[in-house]
Design a protein around this motif. Structure first.
Motif, mmCIF file in Angstrom:
data_model
loop_
_atom_site.group_PDB
_atom_site.id
_atom_site.type_symbol
_atom_site.label_atom_id
_atom_site.label_comp_id
_atom_site.label_asym_id
_atom_site.label_seq_id
_atom_site.Cartn_x
_atom_site.Cartn_y
_atom_site.Cartn_z
ATOM 1 N N GLY A 217 -44.620 -23.371 61.589
ATOM 2 C CA GLY A 217 -43.378 -23.282 61.690
ATOM 3 C C GLY A 217 -43.316 -21.490 60.706
ATOM 4 N N PRO A 218 -42.283 -20.703 60.225
ATOM 5 C CA PRO A 218 -42.224 -19.458 60.182
ATOM 6 C C PRO A 218 -42.671 -19.098 59.501
ATOM 7 N N ASP B 192 -39.230 -17.233 63.742
ATOM 8 C CA ASP B 192 -38.072 -18.135 63.978
ATOM 9 C C ASP B 192 -37.073 -17.093 63.233
ATOM 10 N N ALA B 193 -37.095 -16.501 64.682
ATOM 11 C CA ALA B 193 -36.495 -14.678 65.454
ATOM 12 C C ALA B 193 -34.465 -15.096 64.612
ATOM 13 N N GLN B 194 -33.724 -16.217 64.708
ATOM 14 C CA GLN B 194 -32.772 -16.031 64.760
ATOM 15 C C GLN B 194 -32.925 -15.905 63.080
ATOM 16 N N ALA B 195 -33.924 -17.187 62.139
ATOM 17 C CA ALA B 195 -33.457 -16.676 61.064
ATOM 18 C C ALA B 195 -33.644 -15.333 60.271
ATOM 19 N N GLU B 196 -34.852 -14.342 60.714
ATOM 20 C CA GLU B 196 -34.797 -13.137 60.500
ATOM 21 C C GLU B 196 -34.103 -12.207 60.482
ATOM 22 N N PHE B 197 -33.261 -12.779 61.893
ATOM 23 C CA PHE B 197 -31.569 -11.897 61.717
ATOM 24 C C PHE B 197 -30.887 -12.020 61.107
ATOM 25 N N LEU C 219 -30.753 -10.350 57.914
ATOM 26 C CA LEU C 219 -30.625 -8.985 58.471
ATOM 27 C C LEU C 219 -28.611 -9.288 58.184
ATOM 28 N N LYS C 220 -28.416 -9.687 58.544
ATOM 29 C CA LYS C 220 -27.056 -10.449 58.588
ATOM 30 C C LYS C 220 -26.375 -10.424 57.584
ATOM 31 N N ALA C 221 -27.000 -11.461 56.232
ATOM 32 C CA ALA C 221 -27.045 -11.590 55.125
ATOM 33 C C ALA C 221 -27.108 -10.293 54.211
ATOM 34 N N GLU D 56 -35.195 -10.849 68.998
ATOM 35 C CA GLU D 56 -36.955 -10.926 68.951
ATOM 36 C C GLU D 56 -38.083 -9.994 68.797
ATOM 37 N N ILE D 57 -36.731 -8.498 68.987
ATOM 38 C CA ILE D 57 -37.625 -7.486 68.415
ATOM 39 C C ILE D 57 -37.706 -7.284 66.982
ATOM 40 N N MET D 58 -37.278 -7.938 65.728
ATOM 41 C CA MET D 58 -37.584 -8.390 64.654
ATOM 42 C C MET D 58 -38.708 -9.295 63.775
ATOM 43 N N ALA D 59 -38.746 -10.088 65.538
ATOM 44 C CA ALA D 59 -39.487 -11.361 65.551
ATOM 45 C C ALA D 59 -41.164 -10.111 65.304
ATOM 46 N N LEU D 60 -40.952 -9.370 66.181
ATOM 47 C CA LEU D 60 -42.279 -8.390 66.433
ATOM 48 C C LEU D 60 -42.554 -7.302 65.132
#
Length: 650
Positions: free
Chosen positions: A393-394, A409-414, A417-419, A458-462
């Motif tokens: 998992g993530p 989990d790219a969306q969770a990473e983003f 950042l939003k939080a 996805e860039i944040m995931a990288l």
């Protein structure tokens, strides 16, 4: 008695027919053959066959054949439509951007511009929506990109809704001023512009959820990774209330006296039953046999659906490991050196990237026990768990001492950042609320993160990898990459993300006395720094290599050319190619025919890439679980240095 066919051939009112699934399962063939059949069954209907895959192969599938007069073919060029969209709507967007906050029109315009980066999913959704709405065609058949990419396409309504929400917020202050000073509350041309897009979005969502007008057809193959991805796709479609009419299971081995084909058929039947038992909605499954010749050109495409068979739900016993072929590999390559930092596996969907990346990670961890290896998936449709037969998992999961795996989990990473942005913004707004009236500006600022360009997650995931590197958490990273078109776009995205980061930095500098978001700004600085380091490392052949994975078909060769050309442009080394899923020597007509065809393509690979090491890998029973991965890792690469030293000593 006429042959049974999938139901979408009988729906006269069908306006939209989408084929989707894991890469490499035959979506393009299914979509192209379906469009040709519908055009023949209903010559009075106008049809469009459109590809939204950034690595197009529809025209390769047609092999020079000109489609009938009632069928048009389009490989959608996202950049071309982006330019047209900006030219047509740019002036209106700029006017809306100037509608009234303490941010000036250029500040907002930057974010409006960068939030439409021309990503294939977004422009595809806009264009297909407009064609359906205008009834330009009676039916549109869509060849979608591999699953992770397709799910982003289907998620576009939500992204567009957020984008339109920002436009609404920008207009709110203007509407208020008009009501107060002009006593005018009627919608003007800017209001009508936004309303038009909202109505179009609602109509498209209504179409996607109407089974009489739209159908989504999942396409898969009967192997564990295919089943894993297809079940995830079904779950997402069900959650979005998108109707599914039929399931296509492609490239099946039917009755045969050949031991290899019979073993393959047994394993396929078991996977089919596993898939059908876990699908939450009743859906007829159709099997298509594996053809000896590549399905391309008019004759073979026209006959494709004649081979469809309705699959039964009769339970079968679990299949064993099947036959294994010796040798498993021809021309094995040396394993990556222990000094390497990044090893990327990339290629067309369905060619075996996940399996080869897992094999390589296990091999490296066993060869160099002093190294800490991280196996990392950047594919939106993760499949490490299925290949490793472990819950990945993530968060980093230790498989054994020296090897860790992770599906980011790219969306969770983003979302994190939003939080951080929301937290800093709330503190800022509270601190200035007594000195300024920011009623409208507050909402604009709150919506700003909704205008981040697609792909930032996805860039944040990288860049998360770079955090591990900076902290010295791991020595060597093995990346299971997204399918070719998605990966190329992802590698080229840093330019766009840099522009987005600059827009925020410029905003902070311009309003440094007012707008203070220290934690968020620090996050952005970290992303920018990691992005630069990542790009530098990927361009260093002593630190990073990309192994191209392909299969012996003409279409795969064309896509590999695109991948290598993109890597050349970006300065990424591609020293090795795996030609995977080669047919082993056999006496049956199917095996012999497949092998002859594949060897011709292998020769084309050699002529096209004469300077690159090319390793041929025979098709094997599914390689999954640490034990089998380790076993095949000893075959796929040359012996490790310590093994050779040990042999010489003995």
């Amino acid at each position: 008695m006429s042959q049974q066919m999938p139901s979408f051939f009988e729906q006269q009112g069908l306006q939209l027919l989408l084929f989707g699934g894991k890469g490499g399962v035959g979506k393009t063939t299914c979509a192209t053959a379906a469009a040709l059949r519908i055009s023949a069954l209903a010559p009075s209907r106008s049809l469009l066959l459109v590809s939204t895959d950034p690595a197009h192969s529809v025209r390769d599938s047609l092999a020079g054949y000109a489609p009938p007069g009632n069928l048009q073919v389009l490989e959608l060029d996202a950049q071309q439509y982006l330019v047209a969209f900006r030219e047509q709507n740019g002036p209106m967007l700029r006017e809306i951007a100037a509608a009234g906050t303490f941010l000036d029109d250029e500040d907002i315009n930057q974010f409006l511009r960068l939030s439409l980066p021309g990503l294939d999913e977004l422009m595809a959704f806009f264009e297909i929506s407009s064609w359906v709405e205008a009834r330009r065609y009676d039916c549109i058949v869509v060849d979608t990109a591999p699953s992770g990419h397709t799910l982003r396409l289907l998620a576009m309504p939500e992204l567009i809704r957020r984008w339109l929400g920002m436009l609404e917020v920008l207009l709110a202050k203007r509407r208020y001023m008009r009501r107060v000073f002009s006593r005018d509350s009627s919608p003007d041309r800017l209001d009508l512009f936004v309303s038009k897009w909202k109505s179009s979005l609602q109509r498209m969502e209504s179409l996607l959820r109407d089974p009489a007008r739209s159908q989504f057809v999942p396409v898969t193959i009967a192997e564990p990774l295919g089943v894993h991805v297809t079940l995830a796709l079904f779950k997402d479609l069900l959650g979005r209330k998108i109707p599914v009419s039929d399931l296509i299971v492609n490239r099946l081995h039917f009755e045969s006296d050949c031991l290899a084909c019979s073993a393959a058929a047994s394993g396929e039947q078991f996977q089919i039953q596993q898939l059908m038992a876990k699908i939450e909605v009743p859906c007829p499954a159709w099997g298509i046999e594996l053809f000896a010749e590549e399905v391309c050109g008019l004759e073979r495409l026209s006959a494709f659906w004649e081979h469809a068979r309705l699959l039964s739900r009769t339970p079968v016993s679990a299949a064993g490991p099947g036959l294994s072929y010796e040798p498993a590999v021809l021309h094995p390559a040396a394993p990556p050196s222990p000094g390497m930092r990044f090893v990327l596996f990339a290629g067309k969907g369905g060619v075996g990237k996940t399996t080869l990346s897992c094999i390589t990670a296990v091999r490296l961890a066993r060869d160099f026990p002093e190294k800490r290896v991280l196996l990392f998936s950047t594919d939106p449709a993760h499949s490490l768990s299925a290949c490793l037969q472990a819950e990945i998992g993530p968060r980093p999961t230790v498989l054994f001492l020296g090897l860790t795996a992770m599906e980011i989990d790219a969306q969770a990473e983003f979302a994190k950042l939003k939080a951080r942005y929301a937290e800093d913004l709330e503190c800022f707004l509270e601190s200035v609320s007594r000195a300024f009236d920011l009623t409208f500006d507050r909402v604009v600022l709150e919506k700003m993160m909704d205008m981040a360009p697609p792909g930032l997650d996805e860039i944040m995931a990288l860049t998360r990898i770079m955090e591990f590197l900076v902290r010295d958490s791991y020595d060597l990273f093995v990346l299971d990459c997204a399918p070719t078109g998605h990966l190329i776009r992802l590698l080229e995205l840093p330019e766009l993300i840099n522009e987005w980061l600059k827009a925020f930095f410029n905003l902070f500098l311009k309003y440094e006395r007012i707008l203070r978001l220290p934690g968020f700004a620090e996050e952005l600085v970290g992303i920018s720094r990691n992005l630069k380091k990542l790009r530098k490392l990927l361009r260093d052949p002593d630190a990073s290599v990309l192994y191209a994975v392909s299969i012996p078909t003409r279409m795969a060769l064309e896509e590999t050319k695109d991948l290598v050309a993109a890597c050349d442009r970006m300065g990424i080394a591609v020293p090795l190619m795996f030609l995977n899923l080669m047919t082993p020597p056999g006496d049956c007509r199917l095996c012999s025919s497949l092998r002859r065809r594949e060897l011709l393509v292998v020769e084309s690979f050699r002529r096209t890439f004469p300077e690159k090491q090319q390793t041929l890998v025979y098709r094997q029973p599914e390689i999954a679980g640490l034990e089998r991965l380790e076993k095949f890792g000893r075959r796929f690469y040359q012996p490790a240095i310590q093994e050779m030293v040990s042999r010489d000593a003995s």
